[in-house]
Design a protein around this motif. Structure first.
Motif, mmCIF file in Angstrom:
data_model
loop_
_atom_site.group_PDB
_atom_site.id
_atom_site.type_symbol
_atom_site.label_atom_id
_atom_site.label_comp_id
_atom_site.label_asym_id
_atom_site.label_seq_id
_atom_site.Cartn_x
_atom_site.Cartn_y
_atom_site.Cartn_z
ATOM 1 N N ALA A 346 40.850 36.828 42.632
ATOM 2 C CA ALA A 346 41.926 37.599 43.253
ATOM 3 C C ALA A 346 41.722 39.090 43.027
ATOM 4 O O ALA A 346 41.014 39.515 42.106
ATOM 5 N N ASP A 347 42.370 39.885 43.881
ATOM 6 C CA ASP A 347 42.283 41.343 43.740
ATOM 7 C C ASP A 347 42.875 41.818 42.425
ATOM 8 O O ASP A 347 42.453 42.841 41.873
ATOM 9 N N ASP A 348 43.874 41.089 41.927
ATOM 10 C CA ASP A 348 44.525 41.471 40.669
ATOM 11 C C ASP A 348 44.025 40.600 39.513
ATOM 12 O O ASP A 348 44.801 40.193 38.649
ATOM 13 N N ALA A 349 42.737 40.308 39.504
ATOM 14 C CA ALA A 349 42.157 39.497 38.433
ATOM 15 C C ALA A 349 42.414 40.149 37.073
ATOM 16 O O ALA A 349 42.527 41.377 36.970
ATOM 17 N N PRO A 350 42.513 39.350 36.016
ATOM 18 C CA PRO A 350 42.822 39.891 34.683
ATOM 19 C C PRO A 350 41.835 40.961 34.241
ATOM 20 O O PRO A 350 40.645 40.897 34.556
ATOM 21 N N ASP A 351 42.355 41.961 33.512
ATOM 22 C CA ASP A 351 41.489 43.045 33.049
ATOM 23 C C ASP A 351 40.875 42.704 31.694
ATOM 24 O O ASP A 351 41.057 41.615 31.159
ATOM 25 N N GLY A 352 40.158 43.673 31.142
ATOM 26 C CA GLY A 352 39.390 43.446 29.928
ATOM 27 C C GLY A 352 40.181 43.193 28.675
ATOM 28 O O GLY A 352 39.613 42.753 27.673
ATOM 29 N N TYR A 353 41.477 43.468 28.671
ATOM 30 C CA TYR A 353 42.280 43.227 27.474
ATOM 31 C C TYR A 353 43.236 42.051 27.650
ATOM 32 O O TYR A 353 44.051 41.783 26.778
ATOM 33 N N SER A 354 43.118 41.360 28.790
ATOM 34 C CA SER A 354 43.879 40.134 29.024
ATOM 35 C C SER A 354 43.002 38.894 28.893
ATOM 36 O O SER A 354 43.503 37.789 28.721
#
Length: 434
Positions: A346-354
């Protein structure tokens, strides 16, 4: 403690939902631990001053007996950074791609031992694959006799280390007949074998032309020009062997455990591989490491007081990123107990701290790229060549195995048939970047 042992994910999720993003627990043999499970707090720990946030000192509480005091996982501050710079190139970029065929061949050999219609535990097979690969990458071993001896020693060392890691109160106790005595005896045998390999490589006139980790370490020099000592060599070699195969073997076992219980995902993965696409494979690996993280947390020990989430945490406290709770936050991962690789497309895929299965910051796992690359090859071979089914429709429980959370029944499956025409394997050029 009992709840944590029975249900490591569910227990941490319950504690997080009840007490919030910062909470503390007591475990036998440990001082009170503070846990965090919120991305901005994770970022604070991963990007904070390494002089204040000692990962090595925190790891030593559990890992120093098997790994030794000179391991990159035990070192802190400048000593850690120097050792990290030395090791990182061997597990990154072009260095890992040269092992693609080794990984594939090891996988195919294991798959040939699987009999149609007979249930078996998959994890011992994924461990055999990853151990062979890491032994070749670390020691450059090709001869079967030497590989067999190494497998036997490493396997025994892992077994005797298990109680010593999980139960610190056993260390140095019960005389000549307890777990500690067995650990010391096997450690001595493993260390003697490593010393033999080091001596043989030092005597090899072509050692400087080799590119395995042992040869690299023998060529390395401290800032004063001195070589690594024997104890330093031993500790790094054991660290790379242990951390480089058992964690990846567990992740691979979980990937298959999840896929055989989620046929929609399995068929979509198989179709994407048949089309020569890798994106869904990468997403499946990431979702496996989210839903079944191999390690439950990564810790830092405070050398001075620090404010964390509105709390003043005193010096000497171990602060742990609760990966299992973080990866199951409903605000980050809706329906968190569902297995959905699409989350990572998805465009809002989890970031590096999630999403932190490999930790983060200057302490991020050195072998993260190698592990993901290895998983891509092994999974693609298994999925495209074999039809596997779960022997029990219920999800396997999580069980502690040394520092990992492994499938409680060993990822038990049955091979129903072999597929005649495997799909193209993922291209080495697609190996994840660090």
């Amino acid at each position: 403690m009992i709840r944590e042992a029975r249900d490591p994910i569910g227990n941490m999720v319950r504690l997080h939902r009840r007490y919030g993003d910062v909470f503390s627990l007591r475990f036998p043999g440990f001082d009170p631990l503070v846990f965090v499970a919120e991305p901005s707090l994770v970022k604070q720990l991963f990007t904070g001053d390494p002089k204040v946030l000692h990962a090595g000192e925190a790891n030593a509480t559990v890992l120093e007996p098997p790994l030794g005091p000179n391991s990159v996982l035990i070192l802190d501050e400048d000593a850690h950074l120097r050792r990290r710079r030395l090791l990182l190139p061997r597990f990154h970029g072009e260095a890992i791609r040269r092992y693609g065929e080794v990984i594939r061949e090891a996988t195919l050999r294991q798959m040939e031992t699987w009999r149609v219609g007979e249930p078996f535990r998959l994890r011992p097979h994924t461990e055999a694959i990853t151990l062979e690969v890491i032994l070749r990458a670390v020691f450059g071993i090709e001869e079967e006799a030497r590989l067999a001896r190494a497998r036997e020693l490493v396997g025994r060392f892992a077994r005797v280390s298990h109680p010593i890691i999980l139960f610190p109160m056993l260390r140095g106790r019960f005389g000549r007949f307890g777990p500690w005595a067995r650990f010391v005896a096997v450690k001595r045998e493993l260390d003697a074998w490593i010393a033999e390999e080091v001596a043989a490589r030092r005597a090899d006139p072509r050692a400087e032309e080799r590119d395995d980790v042992l040869s690299l370490l023998l060529q390395a020099r401290h800032e004063d020009g001195s070589p690594l000592g024997d104890d330093e060599l031993r500790d790094e070699l054991v660290t790379v062997i242990g951390a480089g195969h058992e964690t990846t073997a567990t992740a691979l076992a979980w990937a298959i455990e999840r896929l055989v219980r989620n046929p929609r995902v399995l068929e979509k993965l198989r179709a994407s591989l048949a089309a020569g696409e890798d994106d869904y494979l990468d997403a499946t690996i990431k979702e496996t490491l989210r839903s079944r993280p191999v390690i439950s947390g990564v810790a830092r020990k405070l050398t001075e007081p620090l404010e964390i989430g509105g709390y003043e945490v005193p010096a000497g406290t171990i602060v742990d990123v609760a990966i299992t709770a973080l990866h199951h936050r409903e605000d980050l991962y809706p329906d968190p107990f569902a297995f959905r690789p699409e989350r990572f497309l998805a465009d809002d895929a989890p970031d590096g701290y999630s999403w932190v299965p490999f930790g983060g910051g200057v302490r991020r796992c050195i072998g993260a790229s190698f592990a993901q690359y290895e998983m891509r090859i092994v999974l693609s071979e298994i999925v495209t060549r074999c039809e596997l089914e779960a022997t029990d429709p219920r999800p396997e429980p999580l069980r502690a195995r040394n520092i990992t959370l492994a499938p409680g029944r060993g990822a038990q499956v049955v091979l129903t048939r072999r597929r005649a025409s495997p799909a193209p394997a993922p291209s080495p050029a697609g190996a994840p970047a660090r």
